[in-house]
Design a protein around this motif. Structure first.
Motif, short mmCIF file in Angstrom:
data_model
loop_
_atom_site.label_atom_id
_atom_site.label_comp_id
_atom_site.label_asym_id
_atom_site.label_seq_id
_atom_site.Cartn_x
_atom_site.Cartn_y
_atom_site.Cartn_z
N GLU A 97 5.89 6.00 20.44
CA GLU A 97 6.52 6.88 19.46
C GLU A 97 7.03 8.13 20.18
N PRO A 98 8.29 8.52 19.95
CA PRO A 98 8.77 9.73 20.63
C PRO A 98 7.83 10.91 20.37
N GLY A 99 7.51 11.65 21.42
CA GLY A 99 6.65 12.81 21.28
C GLY A 99 5.17 12.50 21.34
N GLY A 295 6.98 12.60 15.42
CA GLY A 295 7.63 11.50 16.13
C GLY A 295 8.97 11.22 15.49
N ALA A 296 9.31 9.94 15.34
CA ALA A 296 10.58 9.59 14.70
C ALA A 296 10.34 9.16 13.25
N LYS A 337 20.09 11.63 17.41
CA LYS A 337 19.13 11.12 18.40
C LYS A 337 18.18 10.12 17.76
N ILE A 338 17.77 10.40 16.53
CA ILE A 338 16.86 9.49 15.82
C ILE A 338 17.58 8.16 15.57
N PHE A 341 17.83 6.21 18.67
CA PHE A 341 16.53 5.64 19.01
C PHE A 341 16.30 4.33 18.25
#
Lengths: 424, 154
Positions: A97-99, A295-296, A337-338, A341
């Motif tokens: 997960e991003p972050g 996260g996203a 960006k999301i 992704f």
């Protein structure tokens, strides 16, 4: 260990000294260091208990899965043991997960805590084979775990007849290949079977038909690290850690525009505001917060800083990931960006997600360029709404969520990209 | 067939798991480390060793992002272009890399030393912006430090 790739010096702080008791120090703890600080004692205790009693303790501890869904771990185990053996235990260490970088800190610095947790969990559900699926981008973690498993074997904590209990377990480590979707439990199982990571339709759930069609428990790495703590302290004492409804330690990976980014171990009655300002030192340059992302998945505005970091319906939930953006950051750019992704990470199995994520990204690119007509806007809103109800798995279910929340919470940011003249 | 040394490594992975086919991703990582990419000719011998049809192996290679059948490079630089790195000045890192190596994203340097690859979150976001070279993970600490890091990979 002969060779170890370069790893990051991620800052880790704790007020509880449980999950990060050792991992707050930037080093990989050897088995001797782990045993010196009391490690593997709990395993002895667990092996003297009835497996059913351990499941009962985990259930009563009210531990919830730390991988994002927050499902009660004890319930998952109870479902699994209703089904006949062979059963398998799988540690989900595909943190993508991003972050999110909390499991990485546990794996790289305190691998034996995770391994002790896996042995106790596998014993509880009656599994004789366990697997750790670690994301491809964590090669150091892979080597550290392989080495730690050998260390544990050489001391009799793994392998045949563990500590003379008659219970035997082998743990295998598998590497991913850079696919976010493999964090979804059924996709992970497919990947572990040597296939493309395509999620399965649920039901049947993995606890019914998982790895090779056998009952399989898939737990997140952080969740598993709670197990030795519960067995050591007993469920009653564990329930006193943090708020009574959401007990236990929680890791919060904080990144973005804060002064002290890092992983924080805190009780879940902490608020988002406390996490950002009291622990992470406030925002860079003391700028105003614009948005906080988990996260996203979800997008919170600065009005929601009093959100508790728990699993209640109004809580922060998820993996505990906190990404802070401030006044100079552009929300539409964030959404782009999301969208990028999700387009990149959609596995391509079902059409709503494969085509939906692609079109969502394309239309948003058009919007941010200022080229979108009113029809494009309509299509964008329509697609964003319809990926969710028609997709197979959780990825499709959330692919439009953060963007939709952002449109609701920051309408003005989107307003300036809307066409003033309707183009036909 | 594979060279002896690589073949031994692949056999180790295949024997490690309860079922042979589970080793496929491990073997692909190993082949990529060895050749700098995954040559198409390596897939048939791999499918024979693992006991899976060739089209299954090809399907797996195509699915997972980390495997590259296109271009050989001695070292792969994976630059995070995901959310946190994006807002933490990833563009500075990317332009520094592009300038130093004289290539664009997705390209290989003329001497075959580096390939520059954009990737989604690497998972160390407190240290953003981040990049990986082969199996090593680094944070961007300015151009001088970047030179030092790049010099380690020949």
């Amino acid at each position: 260990m002969k060779y170890l790739p370069n790893i990051l010096d991620i800052k880790a702080e704790t007020t509880l000294n449980l999950l990060l008791a050792r991992a707050k120090k930037i080093k990989t703890h050897s088995i001797d260091e782990y045993i010196e600080s009391g490690g593997y004692k709990t395993l002895k205790k667990a092996l003297s208990m009835d497996p059913k009693e351990i499941i009962d303790w985990v259930d009563k501890s009210q531990l919830r899965g730390r991988g994002g869904a927050g499902f009660p771990t004890g319930k998952k185990w109870q479902f699994a043991v209703q089904n006949p053996p062979p059963r398998y235990f799988v540690c989900n260490a595909d943190e993508s997960e991003p972050g999110t970088f909390k499991d990485r800190v546990l794996i790289e610095r305190d691998p034996h805590l995770l391994i002790e947790g896996i042995i106790i969990s596998s014993y509880a559900i009656g599994a004789e084979k366990a697997f750790i699926y670690i994301r491809g981008e964590y090669p150091a973690g892979y080597y550290i775990l392989r080495n730690a498993i050998e260390e544990a074997k050489s001391r009799g904590f793994l392998g045949n007849n563990i500590l003379g209990s008659g219970y035997s377990l082998d743990i295998y480590v598998a590497r991913g290949g850079g696919a976010y979707i493999c964090g979804e439990e059924t996709a992970l199982i497919e990947s572990l079977e040597g296939k493309r990571g395509h999620p399965r339709l649920k039901p049947p759930f993995p606890v019914q038909k998982g790895l090779w069609e056998c009952p399989t428990v898939v737990n997140n790495a952080e969740t598993i690290c709670n197990i030795p703590i519960i067995v050591e302290k007993g469920w009653e004492e564990y329930r006193y850690i943090g708020p009574s409804e959401y007990p236990g330690p929680k890791l919060f990976p904080v990144s973005g525009k804060v002064k002290k980014p890092g992983v924080y171990e805190l009780p879940m009655n902490t608020t988002l505001r406390e996490l950002i300002f009291k622990y992470a030192g406030g925002t860079l340059g003391n700028k105003k917060i614009k948005a906080i992302l988990s996260g996203a998945l979800d997008c919170f505005s600065a009005d929601e800083l009093d959100t508790p970091m728990d699993y209640s319906p109004k809580g922060f939930g998820g993996t505990g990931t906190v990404i802070v953006l401030t006044e100079e950051d552009n929300i539409v750019e964030l959404c782009l960006k999301i969208a990028e992704f999700y387009e990149h990470e959609s596995c391509g199995q079902c059409t709503p997600c494969r085509v939906g994520c692609y079109e969502q990204h394309n239309l948003l690119k058009k919007i941010i360029k200022g080229d979108a007509s009113e029809k494009d806007w309509e299509a964008f809103v329509y697609i964003n709404k319809h990926i969710q109800p028609t997709s197979i798995c959780g990825l499709g279910a959330v692919a439009g969520r953060l963007i939709r929340q952002a449109m609701e919470k920051f309408p003005k940011e989107f307003e300036r990209y809307k066409p003033t003249v309707v183009k036909y | 067939m594979f060279e002896k040394e690589l073949e031994e490594k692949l056999k180790d992975h295949i024997n490690y798991f309860p079922r042979k086919e589970q080793a496929i991703l491990m073997c692909l990582h190993e082949i990529q480390n060895h050749y700098g990419y995954i040559p198409k000719e390596s897939l048939k011998p791999l499918s024979d060793m693992i006991g899976l049809p060739l089209n299954h192996v090809e399907g797996v290679v195509a699915f997972y992002d980390m495997f590259d059948t296109e271009s050989s490079a001695r070292h792969r630089i994976r630059v995070c272009v995901s959310i946190v790195c994006h807002f933490m000045q990833k563009d500075k890192l990317i332009s520094a890399l592009k300038e130093k190596l004289g290539i664009d994203m997705g390209e290989v340097t003329e001497d075959g030393r580096f390939k520059l690859i954009p990737v989604q979150c690497i998972g160390g976001c407190s240290e953003a912006p981040l990049f990986m070279i082969d199996e090593d993970t680094y944070k961007f600490e300015g151009e001088e430090k970047l030179d030092e890091i790049l010099a380690k990979y020949t």
